[in-house]
Design an enzyme around this catalytic site. Structure first.
Site, mmCIF file in Angstrom:
data_model
loop_
_atom_site.group_PDB
_atom_site.id
_atom_site.type_symbol
_atom_site.label_atom_id
_atom_site.label_comp_id
_atom_site.label_asym_id
_atom_site.label_seq_id
_atom_site.Cartn_x
_atom_site.Cartn_y
_atom_site.Cartn_z
ATOM 1 N N ALA A 24 0.617 -1.067 -0.001
ATOM 2 C CA ALA A 24 -0.009 -0.086 -0.038
ATOM 3 C C ALA A 24 0.734 1.152 0.081
ATOM 4 O O ALA A 24 0.809 2.081 0.807
ATOM 5 C CB ALA A 24 -0.756 -0.048 1.277
ATOM 6 N N HIS A 30 6.982 5.894 1.393
ATOM 7 C CA HIS A 30 7.805 4.697 1.253
ATOM 8 C C HIS A 30 8.642 5.229 -0.226
ATOM 9 O O HIS A 30 9.850 4.724 -0.278
ATOM 10 C CB HIS A 30 6.988 3.632 0.556
ATOM 11 C CG HIS A 30 6.147 2.975 1.421
ATOM 12 N ND1 HIS A 30 4.535 3.037 1.610
ATOM 13 C CD2 HIS A 30 6.429 2.126 2.830
ATOM 14 C CE1 HIS A 30 4.241 2.432 2.674
ATOM 15 N NE2 HIS A 30 5.152 1.850 3.256
ATOM 16 N N HIS A 70 2.937 4.472 -0.573
ATOM 17 C CA HIS A 70 2.568 6.008 -0.663
ATOM 18 C C HIS A 70 4.058 6.753 -0.710
ATOM 19 O O HIS A 70 5.020 6.099 -0.913
ATOM 20 C CB HIS A 70 1.899 6.476 0.575
ATOM 21 C CG HIS A 70 2.567 6.148 1.702
ATOM 22 N ND1 HIS A 70 3.674 6.758 2.357
ATOM 23 C CD2 HIS A 70 2.092 5.188 2.847
ATOM 24 C CE1 HIS A 70 4.176 6.041 3.617
ATOM 25 N NE2 HIS A 70 2.901 5.140 3.771
ATOM 26 N N GLY A 92 11.470 4.370 8.052
ATOM 27 C CA GLY A 92 10.959 5.632 8.261
ATOM 28 C C GLY A 92 10.895 5.905 9.937
ATOM 29 O O GLY A 92 10.684 5.073 10.406
ATOM 30 N N LYS A 106 8.567 7.468 11.235
ATOM 31 C CA LYS A 106 7.154 7.683 11.812
ATOM 32 C C LYS A 106 7.120 6.432 13.054
ATOM 33 O O LYS A 106 6.571 6.852 13.943
ATOM 34 C CB LYS A 106 6.242 7.461 10.888
ATOM 35 C CG LYS A 106 4.890 7.514 11.355
ATOM 36 C CD LYS A 106 3.812 7.424 10.169
ATOM 37 C CE LYS A 106 3.651 5.879 9.752
ATOM 38 N NZ LYS A 106 3.038 4.853 10.768
#
Ligand code: PAF
Length: 282
Positions: free
Chosen positions: A32, A37, A34, A149, A151
């Protein structure tokens, strides 16, 4: 664009790459894809010869069966997105059996306590699942560099610990959080947000930025109280946790020290979608 679904296939290709003395940059994902990535892949291109992206929704890191079932799986679109960057990217999209050989269970890891904080408290067994899959993927792909990442900052720290403790020959590179223009941290889960929740979600980063400002003059306790109060008044977003922690140990901060770096971490439910984010405070 090469897409491998079996480890024996990709292992052959990896052998050929290694024989040519080329370096491998690896971006593990659950698909998925985005822009966040894609920015990891861009980063990988800067210092590796060959880029491998894995796309695998790893069952052992989900503590919630419904979340695992609903996690978006968009391999065709993902492959198209990656081919817009380069047709030379290698995709490894294994089946559960290819990775787990019929035994879909996580190994148990010790990450020196990093695994017991935040996500570890709220998602039982999550980091055993992450450690298991990342270690297996590293063994198959044999990357020189791997990109994660920030996050998922706790995950990034845990992967560094995994590499250190198991002496894995791979350099872990942390990449900055990619955000929508409204500030919402990019996540594959964002595509599941219903309209009202999508509009509400940027409140998370807005609150983190205000918390950072307040941390300059106020105690951690006062900042935490302020954030909890902000969310208690919110109609759509439910706060799971807001924590100010030492960036290295991830232990909650009791008293601030000028010598340490701190980060604020947050997990919020927008309807049934769980969103996380974090910000460096000093
Ligand atoms: O961050 C993710 O997408 C996953 O946790 C990872 C690192 C690909 C392992 O499944």
């Amino acid at each position: 664009m090469k897409i491998f679904t079996e480890k024996t296939q990709i292992q052959n290709t990896i052998k050929q790459i290694k024989a040519k003395d080329l370096t491998i940059g690896f971006v593990p994902t659950m698909g998925a894809l985005h822009e966040g990535h894609l920015s990891l892949v861009d980063e990988a291109f800067k210092n590796s010869d060959v880029i491998v992206v894995s796309i695998f929704v790893n069952p052992t890191q989900f503590d919630n069966k419904e979340d695992l079932k609903k996690y978006p799986r968009t391999l065709e679109v993902d492959a198209k997105l990656l081919s817009s960057l380069s047709n030379d990217i290698i995709i490894y999209a294994p089946t559960v059996d290819d990775i787990y050989d019929g035994k879909t269970v996580a190994e148990h890891f010790s990450f020196d306590g990093l695994e017991f904080e935040m996500e570890g408290k709220f998602r039982a067994g999550h980091f055993d699942g992450v450690g298991t899959i990342v270690k297996r993927l590293f063994e198959i792909v044999k990357p020189n560099n791997a990109y994660f990442g920030k996050k998922d900052f706790q995950q990034f720290m845990i992967i560094k610990k995994l590499v250190e403790k198991h002496q894995l020959p791979v350099k872990i590179i942390g990449c900055e959080i990619h955000r929508e223009t409204n500030g919402l941290a990019m996540s594959s889960r964002n595509m599941r947000l219903k309209k009202d929740y999508k509009q509400a979600a940027p409140f998370i980063y807005k609150t983190l930025k205000s918390a950072k400002k307040k941390f300059g003059t106020k105690s951690a306790k006062k900042v935490i109280e302020w954030v909890e109060n902000e969310f208690s008044n919110h109609k759509l977003l439910t706060l799971e946790y807001f924590i100010i922690a030492d960036q290295e140990t991830l232990k909650p901060t009791i008293r601030k020290s000028k010598k340490k770096s701190y980060r604020a971490f947050i997990a919020v439910y927008a309807d049934e979608i769980r969103l996380i984010d974090n910000i460096a405070l000093n």
